[in-house]
Design a protein around this motif. Structure first.
Motif, PDB file in Angstrom:
ATOM      1  N   ALA A  13       1.015  -1.120  -0.058  1.00 36.43           N
ATOM      2  CA  ALA A  13      -0.098  -0.025  -0.085  1.00 36.43           C
ATOM      3  C   ALA A  13       0.782   1.206   0.140  1.00 36.43           C
ATOM      4  N   GLY A  14       2.031   1.073  -0.797  1.00 34.75           N
ATOM      5  CA  GLY A  14       2.779   2.470  -1.003  1.00 34.75           C
ATOM      6  C   GLY A  14       2.207   3.227  -2.050  1.00 34.75           C
ATOM      7  N   PRO A  15       2.934   4.162  -2.849  1.00 36.78           N
ATOM      8  CA  PRO A  15       2.409   4.949  -3.687  1.00 36.78           C
ATOM      9  C   PRO A  15       1.867   4.147  -5.072  1.00 36.78           C
ATOM     10  N   ARG A  16       2.387   3.048  -5.284  1.00 38.03           N
ATOM     11  CA  ARG A  16       1.813   2.154  -6.300  1.00 38.03           C
ATOM     12  C   ARG A  16       0.722   1.406  -6.270  1.00 38.03           C
ATOM     13  N   VAL A  42      -3.183  -5.083   1.019  1.00 40.98           N
ATOM     14  CA  VAL A  42      -2.436  -5.822   2.123  1.00 40.98           C
ATOM     15  C   VAL A  42      -1.143  -4.933   2.311  1.00 40.98           C
ATOM     16  N   ASP A  43      -1.078  -4.585   3.591  1.00 41.07           N
ATOM     17  CA  ASP A  43       0.396  -4.138   3.863  1.00 41.07           C
ATOM     18  C   ASP A  43       0.515  -3.929   5.373  1.00 41.07           C
ATOM     19  N   PRO A  44       1.803  -4.319   6.070  1.00 39.29           N
ATOM     20  CA  PRO A  44       1.776  -4.205   7.450  1.00 39.29           C
ATOM     21  C   PRO A  44       1.834  -2.466   7.809  1.00 39.29           C
ATOM     22  N   GLY A  49       1.273   5.684   2.529  1.00 39.99           N
ATOM     23  CA  GLY A  49       2.765   5.739   2.552  1.00 39.99           C
ATOM     24  C   GLY A  49       3.507   4.582   2.652  1.00 39.99           C
ATOM     25  N   GLY A  50       3.013   3.508   3.004  1.00 34.44           N
ATOM     26  CA  GLY A  50       3.563   2.350   3.103  1.00 34.44           C
ATOM     27  C   GLY A  50       4.868   2.435   4.186  1.00 34.44           C
ATOM     28  N   ARG A  51       5.508   1.678   3.558  1.00 34.25           N
ATOM     29  CA  ARG A  51       7.026   1.510   4.590  1.00 34.25           C
ATOM     30  C   ARG A  51       7.897   2.686   4.383  1.00 34.25           C
ATOM     31  N   VAL A  52       8.295   3.009   3.189  1.00 28.40           N
ATOM     32  CA  VAL A  52       9.077   4.165   2.982  1.00 28.40           C
ATOM     33  C   VAL A  52       8.634   5.505   3.467  1.00 28.40           C
ATOM     34  N   TRP A  53       7.379   5.702   3.398  1.00 32.15           N
ATOM     35  CA  TRP A  53       6.715   7.103   3.632  1.00 32.15           C
ATOM     36  C   TRP A  53       6.062   7.223   5.093  1.00 32.15           C
ATOM     37  N   VAL A 212      25.896  -1.624  10.497  1.00 29.22           N
ATOM     38  CA  VAL A 212      24.477  -1.473   9.782  1.00 29.22           C
ATOM     39  C   VAL A 212      24.565  -1.787   8.462  1.00 29.22           C
ATOM     40  N   PRO A 213      23.723  -2.863   8.033  1.00 32.56           N
ATOM     41  CA  PRO A 213      23.826  -3.396   6.737  1.00 32.56           C
ATOM     42  C   PRO A 213      23.086  -2.265   5.928  1.00 32.56           C
ATOM     43  N   PRO A 214      23.037  -2.499   4.721  1.00 30.38           N
ATOM     44  CA  PRO A 214      22.147  -1.572   3.677  1.00 30.38           C
ATOM     45  C   PRO A 214      20.814  -1.671   4.147  1.00 30.38           C
ATOM     46  N   ALA A 215      20.277  -0.450   4.363  1.00 31.84           N
ATOM     47  CA  ALA A 215      18.784  -0.335   5.031  1.00 31.84           C
ATOM     48  C   ALA A 215      18.298   1.113   4.815  1.00 31.84           C
ATOM     49  N   SER A 216      16.932   1.096   4.837  1.00 31.22           N
ATOM     50  CA  SER A 216      16.482   2.637   4.926  1.00 31.22           C
ATOM     51  C   SER A 216      16.991   3.463   6.194  1.00 31.22           C
ATOM     52  N   PRO A 217      17.589   4.529   5.759  1.00 32.19           N
ATOM     53  CA  PRO A 217      18.044   5.129   7.230  1.00 32.19           C
ATOM     54  C   PRO A 217      16.997   5.325   8.332  1.00 32.19           C
TER      55      PRO A 217
END
Ligand code: FAD
Length: 695
Positions: A13-16, A42-44, A49-53, A212-217
């Motif tokens: 349920a993000g932008p797309r 479906v989105d936790p 915005g979903g997870r990014v926003w 910190v492995p690659p991640a959304s900051p």
């Protein structure tokens, strides 16, 4: 769930996901024929915005897109087949918030929205509020026959049922969803760490150091980056700027502007000492400041529709080579913009000569070189792709102080150009054109437009990174802040060729630069300052992993002429329809995916929809939504439910009336909705939906 309803599941349920829902609603009237429609989203994470926003992320994290350039709604430029249902851009919505026309906004959101301008970079949290509002708005205005149910959980499995439906299993819910069609809009889904990342995580836990492995900051745990201690940041892209701010302002420091407009940094004492670097050694260039609400797209002079069509004739054969067949055109285009801007302030005869003679020459030909040499006698002013890409390569650095002086001068110059903007800076005019030209490049190279080897070597390993670095960087204020942090001794640039090893004996990370002598840093904290790449072969997302293991999807391979193709991490989807390809190379009629999961089928998918430019995200969302509706209508129709009119429900009057004429842009003709309904009926009879062309 009613068997008499069209049932669609949108995973993500993000932008797309939001665009797909909006397009289902917009097309309901023309394609559902009065049948009710159930949409399961479906989105936790929160819908919109979903997870990014994420509204909970620190407000210091900014978008790198200006407020006037963000939308999820179709405007008059969008040539989709479905009805247009315009809505506000992020900037227009912020004005509505400021006027008190929008409920449910946080106090922080209210304050930010009141100060926003079309060229402001909103916080990612505010974008989350915009998208959450958009989602609510779409649901509220949905035609009366459309019901939307949000499931705040993960989708963990997808399979076919014996009666031709799609079964979606949800985490924590006993009953699966049974639907006609599924849209996988999973964006930046979870992936397993690479071997290297796993080794570093193990090292960190063995030696109690911080990794910190690659991640959304906004999701990273930064507690291990301790006050006053060195922390290594590997990567100097957008993610780096996020960490830079989280570890400075986010730790209580303040950026202060003096009367001379000079920005400095006042530390709080809680900041670590950031040692930062990458292969290039140079942080992403800042975006030019453009003070207009609507910035028209650059209209190419050389990478024209005809050239794109010509290059597309070899698509799928593995014959086209990016460097040989497309890059000369791209280069000619960018330099056309650059030299016109450069000569605009000089003698008018030079500019006139450029305009007359340049178009006829081939990029890189002797005649072209000679013309440029005559018009721009100073070689330092001529466009140089290698210098742009690797600015430090021809410079010798005596030591770290020497490198610091050099990079400070580079950043200061970049900032000056950003402030001038594309109207006064030739470099930034070229960068803006480069950003827009990605759409033409995308049209050529997506869907097997070039050979696999060329995609790997020229696009994945070179051009994508160069475009991001030169043309899709952060707001100019971020570079100004970086300069202030270097000045305050909080950020220490390490130079190009950053090398990091995990030292087992000392239990620390050791960092150096291949180009800056005498610099070695010992640190107990290492942050990979970049996002994880979506890669279906490494998906830890349970739905995608199980789907791939069951042969329900596969990695996308770009063919070569006479060697095995290049296997990418994108999910293979059919050209045009975006139907997910199974392991057996057959497109599944009822499963669709778009956005970051299909990166490399399409080039540059990690980007939001932009208004006024006939956004591809909106075109694709519309086509997918229409295919989903047709599938459902087809099933219900063939199940023998005759009396559709009994199920018919009034549709919100604000939507386009069915009798209105609709211009069919793909065929260049004007047709009535009756024609369209006839065609829709024909298409419903087919098993596999025909999505028409998605340009
Ligand atoms: C940190 C960051 C900053 C960015 N900044 C910008 C920017 O400034 N401007 C810009 O244009 N683009 C930006 N992007 C790019 C971004 O890809 C797009 O803007 C946009 O968010 C993509 O939308 P999407 O819906 O395709 O994917 P996403 O936004 O990633 O949404 C996908 C959704 O799917 C959900 N999902 C995934 N798997 C499952 C599952 N199994 N079950 C249920 N739900 C699932 C996720 O929780 C998520 O909410 C940024 C990306 C990141 C990660």
């Amino acid at each position: 769930m009613s068997p008499q309803a069209i049932r669609i599941c949108i995973v993500g349920a993000g932008p797309r996901g939001t665009v797909a829902l909006e397009r289902v609603c917009a097309n309901a009237e023309v394609l559902a024929h009065g049948l009710p429609i159930e949409v399961h989203v479906v989105d936790p994470y929160p819908a919109g915005g979903g997870r990014v926003w994420n509204l909970d992320h620190p407000r210091q994290l900014l978008m790198n897109t200006v407020a006037g350039d963000v939308t999820v709604f179709t405007d008059q430029t969008v040539t989709c087949d479905g009805p247009l249902t315009p809505g506000p851009t992020q900037y227009q919505w912020a004005c509505m918030v400021a006027r008190g026309e929008v409920d449910g906004i946080t106090p922080e959101g209210q304050a930010e929205a009141s100060a926003i301008l079309p060229w402001s970079y909103a916080s990612r949290a505010l974008q989350g509020e915009y998208l959450a509002w958009a989602f609510r708005h779409i649901v509220a205005k949905a035609p009366a026959g459309v019901s939307v149910r949000v499931h705040r959980t993960r989708a963990i499995g997808l399979s076919d049922t014996a009666d031709g439906l799609q079964e979606v299993r949800l985490e924590g819910e006993d009953l699966p969803l049974r639907v006609d069609a599924v849209v996988l809009a999973q964006g930046h889904y979870d992936v397993e760490p690479t071997d290297k990342e796993r080794q570093l995580t193990d090292f960190a836990s063995r030696h109690s150091v911080h990794y910190v492995p690659p991640a959304s900051p906004g999701e990273a745990d930064l507690a291990g980056a301790r006050a006053g201690e060195p922390v290594l940041l590997r990567g100097l892209g957008l993610n780096f700027y996020d960490y830079m701010v989280l570890l400075s302002e986010g730790r209580g420091g303040r950026f202060v502007r003096d009367a001379d407009d000079h920005l400095s940094y006042r530390p709080s004492g809680a900041e670590p000492l950031m040692y930062v670097g990458s292969g290039r050694g140079m942080p992403y260039r800042s975006r030019a400041e453009i003070r207009k609400e609507i910035v028209p797209r650059y209209q190419p002079a050389f990478v024209t529709a005809e050239e794109i069509a010509r290059l597309r004739t070899a698509a799928g054969t593995g014959r086209n080579d990016f460097r040989r067949d497309l890059f000369p055109l791209v280069s000619k285009e960018i330099c056309w913009v650059y030299y016109q801007a450069l000569l605009a302030d000089g003698e008018p005869e030079r500019l006139a000569r450029l305009r007359t003679e340049y178009p006829a020459h081939t990029w890189g030909s002797d005649a072209m070189e000679q013309l440029i040499a005559e018009l721009v006698p100073d070689p330092a002013q001529r466009w140089d792709w290698e210098l742009l890409d690797r600015p430090a390569d021809q410079v010798d650095f005596a030591d770290q102080a020497d490198f610091r002086t050099w990079i400070t001068a580079q950043l200061t110059e970049d900032l000056r150009h950003s402030r001038l903007g594309p109207d006064a800076s030739a470099v930034k005019a070229a960068a803006a054109a480069m950003r827009d030209l990605r759409d033409e490049v995308r049209q050529v190279i997506s869907h097997r437009g070039i050979s696999g080897a060329s995609y790997r070597d020229h696009v994945d390993r070179w051009f994508s990174g160069l475009c991001n670095y030169a043309a899709s960087g952060p707001p100019a204020t971020r570079v100004e802040q970086l300069l202030a942090l270097i000045d305050a001794g909080i950020v220490e640039p390490m130079g190009p060729g950053m090398r990091i090893t995990a030292d087992e004996q000392q239990g620390v990370f050791l960092a150096s630069s291949t180009r800056v002598p005498g610099l070695e840093v010992r640190a107990r904290s290492l942050i990979e300052a970049h996002l994880p790449l979506t890669d279906v072969r490494r998906a830890s997302d349970p739905l995608l992993r199980s789907l791939r293991e069951a042969g329900g999807c596969r990695a996308y391979v770009i063919p070569n002429l006479d060697e095995p193709g290049y296997e990418t991490g994108g999910i293979d989807v059919a050209d045009v329809t975006f139907q997910v390809m199974g392991g057996d190379a057959v497109a599944h009629p009822a499963r669709f995916s778009y956005g970051p999961p299909v990166e490399s089928v399409q080039w540059v998918t990690a980007i939001g929809a932009r208004p006024h430019v006939n956004s591809r995200t909106l075109l694709q969302g519309d086509a997918i939504a229409r295919a989903c509706l047709r599938l459902g209508a087809n099933r219900v129709g063939s199940a023998g439910i005759q009396n559709h009119t009994q199920l018919a429900v009034p549709v919100a009057s604000r939507r386009r009336k069915p009798k209105e004429e609709h211009h069919d842009h793909h065929r260049g003709s004007t047709r009535t909705c009756r024609d369209r309904r006839r065609r829709d009926r024909r298409q419903r009879r087919r098993e596999i939906p025909d999505l028409e062309s998605i340009s």
